[in-house]
Design an enzyme around this catalytic site. Structure first.
Site, PDB file in Angstrom:
ATOM      1  N   ARG A  35      80.991  47.447  44.424  1.00 53.25           N
ATOM      2  CA  ARG A  35      81.266  46.020  44.640  1.00 53.25           C
ATOM      3  C   ARG A  35      82.697  45.791  45.119  1.00 53.25           C
ATOM      4  O   ARG A  35      82.948  44.858  45.889  1.00 53.25           O
ATOM      5  CB  ARG A  35      80.997  45.239  43.361  1.00 53.25           C
ATOM      6  CG  ARG A  35      79.498  45.109  43.129  1.00 53.25           C
ATOM      7  CD  ARG A  35      79.167  44.271  41.931  1.00 53.25           C
ATOM      8  NE  ARG A  35      77.786  43.828  42.025  1.00 53.25           N
ATOM      9  CZ  ARG A  35      77.037  43.482  40.980  1.00 53.25           C
ATOM     10  NH1 ARG A  35      77.546  43.519  39.762  1.00 53.25           N
ATOM     11  NH2 ARG A  35      75.804  43.080  41.159  1.00 53.25           N
ATOM     12  N   LYS A 186      58.608  43.436  34.884  1.00 49.78           N
ATOM     13  CA  LYS A 186      57.828  42.246  34.524  1.00 49.78           C
ATOM     14  C   LYS A 186      57.323  41.474  35.734  1.00 49.78           C
ATOM     15  O   LYS A 186      58.080  41.223  36.675  1.00 49.78           O
ATOM     16  CB  LYS A 186      58.706  41.291  33.718  1.00 49.78           C
ATOM     17  CG  LYS A 186      59.095  41.792  32.356  1.00 49.78           C
ATOM     18  CD  LYS A 186      59.941  40.729  31.691  1.00 49.78           C
ATOM     19  CE  LYS A 186      60.350  41.118  30.291  1.00 49.78           C
ATOM     20  NZ  LYS A 186      61.260  40.089  29.754  1.00 49.78           N
ATOM     21  N   GLY A 337      69.110  45.328  41.028  1.00 48.59           N
ATOM     22  CA  GLY A 337      70.075  46.249  40.424  1.00 48.59           C
ATOM     23  C   GLY A 337      69.498  47.629  40.178  1.00 48.59           C
ATOM     24  O   GLY A 337      70.123  48.641  40.532  1.00 48.59           O
ATOM     25  N   GLY A 360      69.922  38.987  41.247  1.00 50.17           N
ATOM     26  CA  GLY A 360      69.317  37.663  41.100  1.00 50.17           C
ATOM     27  C   GLY A 360      69.448  36.818  42.358  1.00 50.17           C
ATOM     28  O   GLY A 360      68.504  36.130  42.762  1.00 50.17           O
TER      29      GLY A 360
HETATM   30  P1  ADP Z   1      65.349  45.612  39.561  1.00 53.62           P
HETATM   31  O1  ADP Z   1      66.614  45.606  38.736  1.00 53.62           O
HETATM   32  O2  ADP Z   1      65.425  46.576  40.705  1.00 53.62           O
HETATM   33  O3  ADP Z   1      64.931  44.236  39.974  1.00 53.62           O
HETATM   34  P2  ADP Z   1      63.676  45.601  37.210  1.00 53.62           P
HETATM   35  O4  ADP Z   1      64.851  45.263  36.359  1.00 53.62           O
HETATM   36  O5  ADP Z   1      62.636  44.594  37.415  1.00 53.62           O
HETATM   37  O6  ADP Z   1      64.174  46.181  38.621  1.00 53.62           O
HETATM   38  O7  ADP Z   1      62.919  46.865  36.562  1.00 53.62           O
HETATM   39  C1  ADP Z   1      63.555  48.081  36.289  1.00 53.62           C
HETATM   40  C2  ADP Z   1      63.112  48.664  34.986  1.00 53.62           C
HETATM   41  O8  ADP Z   1      61.704  48.754  34.914  1.00 53.62           O
HETATM   42  C3  ADP Z   1      63.638  50.067  34.816  1.00 53.62           C
HETATM   43  O9  ADP Z   1      64.485  50.085  33.701  1.00 53.62           O
HETATM   44  C4  ADP Z   1      62.397  50.921  34.574  1.00 53.62           C
HETATM   45  O10 ADP Z   1      62.551  51.879  33.561  1.00 53.62           O
HETATM   46  C5  ADP Z   1      61.383  49.906  34.152  1.00 53.62           C
HETATM   47  N1  ADP Z   1      60.025  50.349  34.434  1.00 53.62           N
HETATM   48  C6  ADP Z   1      59.449  50.560  35.620  1.00 53.62           C
HETATM   49  N2  ADP Z   1      58.198  51.002  35.487  1.00 53.62           N
HETATM   50  C7  ADP Z   1      57.963  51.096  34.169  1.00 53.62           C
HETATM   51  C8  ADP Z   1      56.831  51.493  33.387  1.00 53.62           C
HETATM   52  N3  ADP Z   1      55.697  51.881  33.969  1.00 53.62           N
HETATM   53  N4  ADP Z   1      56.947  51.432  32.048  1.00 53.62           N
HETATM   54  C9  ADP Z   1      58.092  51.033  31.473  1.00 53.62           C
HETATM   55  N5  ADP Z   1      59.190  50.659  32.138  1.00 53.62           N
HETATM   56  C10 ADP Z   1      59.123  50.680  33.485  1.00 53.62           C
HETATM   57 MG    MG Z   2      66.927  45.172  36.635  1.00 49.41          MG
END
Ligand code: ADP
Ligand code: MG
Length: 378
Positions: A35, A186, A337, A360
């Site tokens: 960053r 989620k 992230g 976000g």
């Molecule tokens: P980003 O930050 O890229 O938007 P998210 O925060 O939505 O991504 O999701 C990332 C998290 O989701 C990671 O910590 C990863 O471990 C978790 N994750 C992904 N697939 C699974 C799974 N099948 N079961 C449990 N955790 C998962």
């Molecule tokens: Mg995340």
């Protein structure tokens, strides 16, 4: 949106809001300074044009003046990049007069996150013009991102400009086919993004724990998988709204007994997860199918890992997707992230066209929301 091309900065004191919200270890060492590096083009351009800089940034979410969240380590690191001493102003009432000065963590000020106009005035009297380059904070209406921009001649820095142009470009006129790869934990975090892509993407590839609300909605067994109950209805709605073949789900999985690296693992053909097991990655056939879609895309947008990539036995699906994106001939954009962290972990951070610095903020822009920190510059 006004940019640096619209501002006269020569001989002026420019208040620059930057995103220096870097990760620190327990000794306040910066563990990733991407960053800081991301702001350098704007800072160097302003200095080359004869401006003196007053930098404003936040670090973490301090409840009061927590010394662990001081920007001092950032000021030291930036001094090295700029080849000039960056002085840290401990107080808004006693700001030194140097060429490059950094205010302490703006969130030490109680009015910052309340978008307090009185605090904005105290920022504004310190400068002649205002530049916002903090894309990662542009979805927040805070005193240093929104209120202050109304009080001074203002414009976007180069990083914020390129983020907004790239992400808006995906929405407005993407090279086709547009393939969205959406994973992560989620459905409810990403439902706005899924809705946006239902209207725009040719193909949506779903991975991560996000699959399980979809599978549950389809009547599959999810075993002990992370399956957000509140995501099941939104998933059902997305399934109904998707066009023929538009939404793709895994058809094989890698499962583990527990969420840890040395747990027992097994491959599952199909997507019914047996009791006592959790689905922790997409399976190899799914990963190949997704990689093919990515290879044939005109544009790829990726947000959210395909599995628990932090644990070695469950990193393959995310790695396969990262390899495909790094090699894809189309335009490739990555936001989020953990997706960015995965890309770095596998060594492909420099092999995509655009790696968004705002988690976000990038999602809200894709969802079609107006970002307050951008609106105010228009
Ligand atoms: P980003 O930050 O890229 O938007 P998210 O925060 O939505 O991504 O999701 C990332 C998290 O989701 C990671 O910590 C990863 O471990 C978790 N994750 C992904 N697939 C699974 C799974 N099948 N079961 C449990 N955790 C998962
Ligand atoms: Mg995340």
């Amino acid at each position: 949106m006004r940019t640096l091309d619209d501002l006269d900065v020569e001989g002026k004191r420019v208040l620059v809001r930057v995103d220096f919200n870097v990760p620190l270890d327990e000794h306040q060492n910066i563990t990733d300074d991407a960053r800081i590096r991301g702001a350098l083009p704007t800072l160097n351009e302003l200095r080359d044009k004869g401006a003196r800089l007053l930098l404003a940034a936040h670090l973490g979410r301090p409840k009061d003046r927590e010394p662990e969240l001081s920007l001092r380590p950032v000021a030291e690191q930036l001094s090295e990049y700029l080849g000039e001493d960056v002085q840290l102003a401990e107080s808004l009432d006693d700001v030194p007069d140097g060429d490059v000065v950094m205010l302490e963590n703006v969130r030490y000020e109680p009015g910052e996150t309340k978008n307090d106009p009185e605090l904005a005035k105290r920022y504004a009297v310190l400068a002649d013009v205002y530049v916002n380059d903090a894309f990662g904070a542009a979805h927040r209406a805070h005193a240093s991102t929104e209120a202050v921009a109304k009080l001074l001649p203002s414009a976007a820095g180069r990083l914020l400009e390129s983020e907004v142009k790239t992400l808006n470009g995906i929405l407005a006129d993407p090279g086709r086919p547009l393939v969205a790869v959406v994973g992560g934990a989620k459905v409810t975090d990403k439902i706005g993004v899924l809705d946006a892509f239902l209207h725009r993407a040719d193909t949506i590839l779903i991975g991560g724990a996000m699959c399980f609300p979809f599978f549950k909605a389809q009547g599959h067994e999810v075993g002990a998988s992370l399956c957000e109950e509140a995501g099941v209805e939104p998933a059902r709605r997305v399934l109904m709204a998707a066009g023929e073949g538009q939404l793709q789900l895994p058809d094989d999985l890698v499962a583990g007994k527990e969420f840890k690296a040395d747990t027992e693992t097994r491959k599952i053909d199909g997507v019914d997860v047996p009791e006592g097991w959790m689905g922790l990655d997409i399976g190899p056939e799914t990963a190949e199918r997704y990689a093919d879609e990515i290879a044939n895309a005109g544009t790829v947008f990726w947000n959210g890992p395909m599995g628990a990539f932090e644990l070695a036995p469950f990193a393959d699906g995310t790695q396969r997707v990262a390899v495909a994106i790094a090699a894809a001939p189309g335009v490739t954009v990555v936001g989020g992230g953990d997706s960015a962290a995965a890309l770095k972990q596998f060594g492909f951070a420099d092999d995509v066209d655009h790696l968004s610095t705002g988690g976000g903020a990038s999602l809200e822009l894709i969802e079609g929301k107006q970002l307050p920190g951008v609106e105010v510059l228009s």
